[in-house]
Scaffold this motif. Sequence first.
Motif, PDB file in Angstrom:
ATOM      1  N   VAL A 140      57.090 138.006  38.301  1.00 33.41           N
ATOM      2  CA  VAL A 140      55.793 138.652  38.831  1.00 33.41           C
ATOM      3  C   VAL A 140      56.780 140.046  39.324  1.00 33.41           C
ATOM      4  N   LEU A 141      56.224 141.123  39.493  1.00 31.29           N
ATOM      5  CA  LEU A 141      56.675 142.701  39.940  1.00 31.29           C
ATOM      6  C   LEU A 141      56.365 142.558  40.959  1.00 31.29           C
ATOM      7  N   SER A 142      57.460 142.997  41.723  1.00 33.12           N
ATOM      8  CA  SER A 142      56.788 143.103  43.463  1.00 33.12           C
ATOM      9  C   SER A 142      57.573 144.484  43.661  1.00 33.12           C
ATOM     10  N   MET A 143      57.914 144.695  43.065  1.00 36.52           N
ATOM     11  CA  MET A 143      58.863 146.592  43.873  1.00 36.52           C
ATOM     12  C   MET A 143      58.066 147.356  44.030  1.00 36.52           C
ATOM     13  N   ASN A 144      57.816 148.212  44.991  1.00 32.49           N
ATOM     14  CA  ASN A 144      57.070 149.477  45.687  1.00 32.49           C
ATOM     15  C   ASN A 144      58.390 150.475  45.232  1.00 32.49           C
ATOM     16  N   ALA A 145      57.574 152.191  45.461  1.00 34.50           N
ATOM     17  CA  ALA A 145      58.421 152.509  45.508  1.00 34.50           C
ATOM     18  C   ALA A 145      59.991 153.042  45.796  1.00 34.50           C
ATOM     19  N   VAL A 146      59.841 152.743  47.225  1.00 39.28           N
ATOM     20  CA  VAL A 146      61.471 152.919  47.916  1.00 39.28           C
ATOM     21  C   VAL A 146      62.316 151.505  47.232  1.00 39.28           C
ATOM     22  N   GLU A 147      61.599 150.614  46.746  1.00 38.65           N
ATOM     23  CA  GLU A 147      62.515 149.647  46.387  1.00 38.65           C
ATOM     24  C   GLU A 147      62.947 150.166  45.020  1.00 38.65           C
ATOM     25  N   LEU A 148      62.352 150.480  44.813  1.00 45.87           N
ATOM     26  CA  LEU A 148      62.562 151.150  43.414  1.00 45.87           C
ATOM     27  C   LEU A 148      63.533 152.020  42.990  1.00 45.87           C
ATOM     28  N   ALA A 149      63.590 152.749  43.661  1.00 46.04           N
ATOM     29  CA  ALA A 149      64.748 153.964  43.928  1.00 46.04           C
ATOM     30  C   ALA A 149      65.539 153.238  44.838  1.00 46.04           C
ATOM     31  N   SER A 150      65.935 152.628  45.130  1.00 47.82           N
ATOM     32  CA  SER A 150      67.267 151.844  45.785  1.00 47.82           C
ATOM     33  C   SER A 150      67.667 150.619  44.630  1.00 47.82           C
ATOM     34  N   HIS A 194      52.622 145.142  29.691  1.00 44.50           N
ATOM     35  CA  HIS A 194      52.311 146.781  29.928  1.00 44.50           C
ATOM     36  C   HIS A 194      52.826 147.299  31.385  1.00 44.50           C
ATOM     37  N   LEU A 195      52.109 146.561  32.203  1.00 41.34           N
ATOM     38  CA  LEU A 195      52.695 146.855  33.364  1.00 41.34           C
ATOM     39  C   LEU A 195      54.239 146.913  33.551  1.00 41.34           C
ATOM     40  N   TYR A 196      54.957 145.846  33.494  1.00 41.91           N
ATOM     41  CA  TYR A 196      56.223 145.292  33.165  1.00 41.91           C
ATOM     42  C   TYR A 196      56.877 147.041  32.476  1.00 41.91           C
ATOM     43  N   LEU A 197      56.757 146.888  31.226  1.00 45.43           N
ATOM     44  CA  LEU A 197      57.562 147.877  30.764  1.00 45.43           C
ATOM     45  C   LEU A 197      57.724 149.220  31.137  1.00 45.43           C
ATOM     46  N   ASP A 198      56.362 149.950  31.802  1.00 43.86           N
ATOM     47  CA  ASP A 198      55.794 151.086  32.463  1.00 43.86           C
ATOM     48  C   ASP A 198      57.265 150.642  33.607  1.00 43.86           C
ATOM     49  N   TRP A 199      56.830 149.749  34.093  1.00 41.41           N
ATOM     50  CA  TRP A 199      57.950 150.317  35.117  1.00 41.41           C
ATOM     51  C   TRP A 199      59.675 149.972  35.381  1.00 41.41           C
ATOM     52  N   ALA A 200      59.899 149.047  33.644  1.00 41.34           N
ATOM     53  CA  ALA A 200      61.635 148.990  33.626  1.00 41.34           C
ATOM     54  C   ALA A 200      61.571 150.499  32.835  1.00 41.34           C
ATOM     55  N   ALA A 201      60.628 150.905  32.660  1.00 42.35           N
ATOM     56  CA  ALA A 201      61.366 152.248  32.026  1.00 42.35           C
ATOM     57  C   ALA A 201      61.944 153.566  33.321  1.00 42.35           C
ATOM     58  N   ARG A 202      60.601 152.829  33.580  1.00 37.81           N
ATOM     59  CA  ARG A 202      61.150 153.446  34.998  1.00 37.81           C
ATOM     60  C   ARG A 202      62.639 153.322  36.183  1.00 37.81           C
ATOM     61  N   ALA A 203      62.661 152.076  35.864  1.00 37.54           N
ATOM     62  CA  ALA A 203      64.021 151.753  36.278  1.00 37.54           C
ATOM     63  C   ALA A 203      64.656 151.994  35.341  1.00 37.54           C
ATOM     64  N   LEU A 204      65.037 151.657  34.821  1.00 41.22           N
ATOM     65  CA  LEU A 204      66.095 151.956  33.739  1.00 41.22           C
ATOM     66  C   LEU A 204      67.203 153.035  33.809  1.00 41.22           C
ATOM     67  N   VAL A 205      65.640 154.448  33.733  1.00 43.83           N
ATOM     68  CA  VAL A 205      66.272 155.553  33.942  1.00 43.83           C
ATOM     69  C   VAL A 205      66.920 155.860  35.651  1.00 43.83           C
ATOM     70  N   LEU A 206      65.890 155.535  36.199  1.00 42.38           N
ATOM     71  CA  LEU A 206      67.045 155.578  37.955  1.00 42.38           C
ATOM     72  C   LEU A 206      67.966 154.481  37.832  1.00 42.38           C
ATOM     73  N   ILE A 207      68.573 153.569  37.082  1.00 38.87           N
ATOM     74  CA  ILE A 207      69.946 153.429  36.914  1.00 38.87           C
ATOM     75  C   ILE A 207      70.647 154.134  36.137  1.00 38.87           C
ATOM     76  N   ARG A 208      70.186 154.730  35.286  1.00 38.43           N
ATOM     77  CA  ARG A 208      71.262 155.961  34.592  1.00 38.43           C
ATOM     78  C   ARG A 208      71.508 155.798  35.414  1.00 38.43           C
ATOM     79  N   ASN A 209      70.953 157.164  35.633  1.00 39.90           N
ATOM     80  CA  ASN A 209      71.391 157.665  36.734  1.00 39.90           C
ATOM     81  C   ASN A 209      72.544 157.557  37.836  1.00 39.90           C
ATOM     82  N   LYS A 210      71.933 156.415  38.075  1.00 40.50           N
ATOM     83  CA  LYS A 210      73.971 155.708  38.973  1.00 40.50           C
ATOM     84  C   LYS A 210      74.821 155.459  38.428  1.00 40.50           C
TER      85      LYS A 210
END
Length: 193
Positions: free
Chosen positions: A74-84, A176-192
Motif C-alpha cells: 500500500v502506497l499511502s505517503m503524501n507529499a509531506v510524509e515523502l519530504a520527511s 508503475h505507481l510505486y516505482l514512480d514514488w520510489a524514484a522520488r523517495a530515493l532522490v530525497l533519501i540520497r540528498n539526506k
Amino acid sequence: MHRRVCWLLMVLLSLWEGLGAAPAPRVKPSDPRADFDAVINLAKTLLSDTKHLFTHFKSRFPAEGEHKMDTLPVLSMNAVELASIQVPGGLVRLSADLQSYQKHLDWLRKAGPVLRPLEPELGAVHNRLERLLRRLEHLMSRLSLTRSSDTLPSLPSHGTHWSVVQAGHAIFHSFHLYLDWAARALVLIRNKL
C-alpha cells in the motif's frame, strides 16, 4: 611487409612491458551516494520498462475499471510524509515492498499460457527488479541497515484466465505507481546523506 609486422610487434611489446611497470591505481572506498545514484538509475530504468510493459499489457488484454489486489504493498505517503522520509526507514520499506512486487511478478510469470506472449518483456522487468534489489541490499549493508522481517504475502492460486488478467492489471498499475514514488523517495533519501 614482414618487416612492418615485426616492427609493429616490437612496438606493442614495448608498450606492454611499460604498462606492467606502471603502479596500480589506488581503489578508493566508494561513496554511498554513488551507490545511491546507481540504485536511482536502476529504479528509473525499471519504471520506464514497467510503463512500457503495462502499456503493452493493456493493449493486449483490455479491461475496463480499476483492478485491485489486496496483497500488493500500500502506497499511502503524501507529499509531506515523502519530504520527511528518513534513510533507514525509507530503504527498509523500499526493500520490503520491492520484494513483495518480485513475488507478485513471479506469481504472474507462473500463470501459465495466459501471459506467455509477454514473457520476454515480463522477464526483462523481473530481471531488472532483481538487479535493483541486489543493489539496494548492497547499499543497505554498507549503511549497516537490516532487512525488514515482514513476511511476504501469500498469493492465491491462479484461477481463470480473466482473474490472471485482472491481477496483471492490478500488479502492473500498482508497480508503475510505486516505482514512480520510489524514484522520488530515493532522490530525497540520497540528498539526506
